[in-house]
Design a protein around this motif. Sequence first.
Motif, PDB file in Angstrom:
ATOM      1  N   VAL A   1       0.921  -1.238  -0.075  1.00  0.00           N
ATOM      2  CA  VAL A   1       0.007   0.128  -0.029  1.00  0.00           C
ATOM      3  C   VAL A   1       1.044   1.163  -0.048  1.00  0.00           C
ATOM      4  O   VAL A   1       1.899   1.142   0.601  1.00  0.00           O
TER       5      VAL A   1
ATOM      6  N   LEU B   1      -6.302  -2.549   2.195  1.00  0.00           N
ATOM      7  CA  LEU B   1      -6.087  -1.139   1.656  1.00  0.00           C
ATOM      8  C   LEU B   1      -6.987  -0.116   2.666  1.00  0.00           C
ATOM      9  O   LEU B   1      -7.811  -0.559   3.285  1.00  0.00           O
ATOM     10  N   PRO B   2      -6.559   1.057   2.670  1.00  0.00           N
ATOM     11  CA  PRO B   2      -7.388   1.909   3.505  1.00  0.00           C
ATOM     12  C   PRO B   2      -8.426   2.328   3.109  1.00  0.00           C
ATOM     13  O   PRO B   2      -8.837   2.497   1.928  1.00  0.00           O
ATOM     14  N   HIS B   3      -9.388   2.208   3.932  1.00  0.00           N
ATOM     15  CA  HIS B   3     -10.893   2.387   3.544  1.00  0.00           C
ATOM     16  C   HIS B   3     -11.263   3.692   3.087  1.00  0.00           C
ATOM     17  O   HIS B   3     -12.090   4.025   2.090  1.00  0.00           O
ATOM     18  N   GLU B   4     -10.695   4.914   3.473  1.00  0.00           N
ATOM     19  CA  GLU B   4     -10.778   6.041   3.011  1.00  0.00           C
ATOM     20  C   GLU B   4     -10.322   6.507   1.657  1.00  0.00           C
ATOM     21  O   GLU B   4     -10.645   7.554   1.177  1.00  0.00           O
ATOM     22  N   ARG B   5      -9.404   5.295   1.159  1.00  0.00           N
ATOM     23  CA  ARG B   5      -8.745   5.903  -0.291  1.00  0.00           C
ATOM     24  C   ARG B   5      -9.213   4.625  -1.316  1.00  0.00           C
ATOM     25  O   ARG B   5      -8.412   4.456  -2.418  1.00  0.00           O
ATOM     26  N   THR B   6     -10.057   4.016  -0.831  1.00  0.00           N
ATOM     27  CA  THR B   6     -10.652   2.576  -1.623  1.00  0.00           C
ATOM     28  C   THR B   6     -12.003   2.974  -2.251  1.00  0.00           C
ATOM     29  O   THR B   6     -12.817   3.195  -1.453  1.00  0.00           O
TER      30      THR B   6
ATOM     31  N   ARG C   1      -4.866   6.344  -4.257  1.00  0.00           N
ATOM     32  CA  ARG C   1      -6.435   5.916  -4.353  1.00  0.00           C
ATOM     33  C   ARG C   1      -6.378   4.576  -4.998  1.00  0.00           C
ATOM     34  O   ARG C   1      -5.817   4.353  -6.082  1.00  0.00           O
TER      35      ARG C   1
ATOM     36  N   ASP D   1       1.293   5.495   0.198  1.00  0.00           N
ATOM     37  CA  ASP D   1       0.518   6.651   0.950  1.00  0.00           C
ATOM     38  C   ASP D   1       0.200   7.654  -0.502  1.00  0.00           C
ATOM     39  O   ASP D   1       0.925   7.579  -1.236  1.00  0.00           O
TER      40      ASP D   1
END
Length: 244
Positions: free
Chosen positions: A73, A93-98, A78, A75
Motif C-alpha cells: 500500500v 487497503l485504506p478504507h478512506e482511499r479505496t 487511491r 501513501d
Amino acid sequence: VEPHDTNGIECMILGGGPSLNEFEDEIRAHRERGVKLITLNGAYNWCVEHGLTPSAQIVVDAREHNARFTKPVVDDCRYLICSQCDPTVLEGLPHERTYLWHTGAELHHDILNLAYDKKWWWIPGGSTVLLRGIPLLRLLGYREFHLYGCDSCATGDIHHAYAQKENDVDVMLPTSVSVAGVPTGRIFMTSVWQASQAHEFIDVLKLLGDEIELEIYGDGLLAYILQVGADNAELNDGEIVKEN
C-alpha cells in the motif's frame, strides 16, 4: 465511484506493455509537473520499484493472483477496485482511499441494486483494465490522457515491461491493420487478448471520441491504430480501421 464534473487535469495512464521502460524519464518529468499518475495492474508495482508514487491504481480482473497489484500500500494513492475482484485484492487497503466501481455485468445487477438502493453507475468499455479504466476516469471528470505502456502487442518475445509469468504461455499471432479493407503493411505480434483489446479499443474511441483527448506513446499496435485513424479520418467518416 460516482460521476464528477469535467476538469482540466492531465492524467498519465500506465499499462504494462514493453514500451513502458522506454519512457521512465518522460513519465517522471510529467509527474514532477503535477500530472496525475494512474497505473493499471502490474504497472503499479513497476512505479513503486522505480520510486514513482501512483495517484491511483485500477484493477478489474477477478482472478485471485491480482492481489499482488495492490501490495504494498502506498501513501496518497487511491485504489479504484472493481467490485468483481477477488476479496484478497482489497485486503489491507485504506478504507478512506479505496473506491469500488462496477462493470455492469448482468449477473451482478440484483446484488448492486440491493447494496446501493438502485443508485449506482456502471462503467462501459471492453474486456481489459485499460478499456474500462478510460471510461472510469472520464466518469470521474478526467478527459486528457497520456498513455504509456499501452501497446497491445509484443516487442520481439517480450510481452510486458516486467516479468509476468501468467502471460509466458500466451500464443502470439500476427495481426495486421487495414484501412477500408486494404492492409497497411504493418504486422504486429499479439496474443488473443491483445488482439481483442485492439478491436475493442476502436469501440471505446467511437464511444468517447468526442469526450476525451488521447495520446499514446511508443510504437505499439494501439498507437498505430490511433495514428492510422487520424490520418484517414475522412475516408469513411471515422470508421476506417479494422483488424484481420
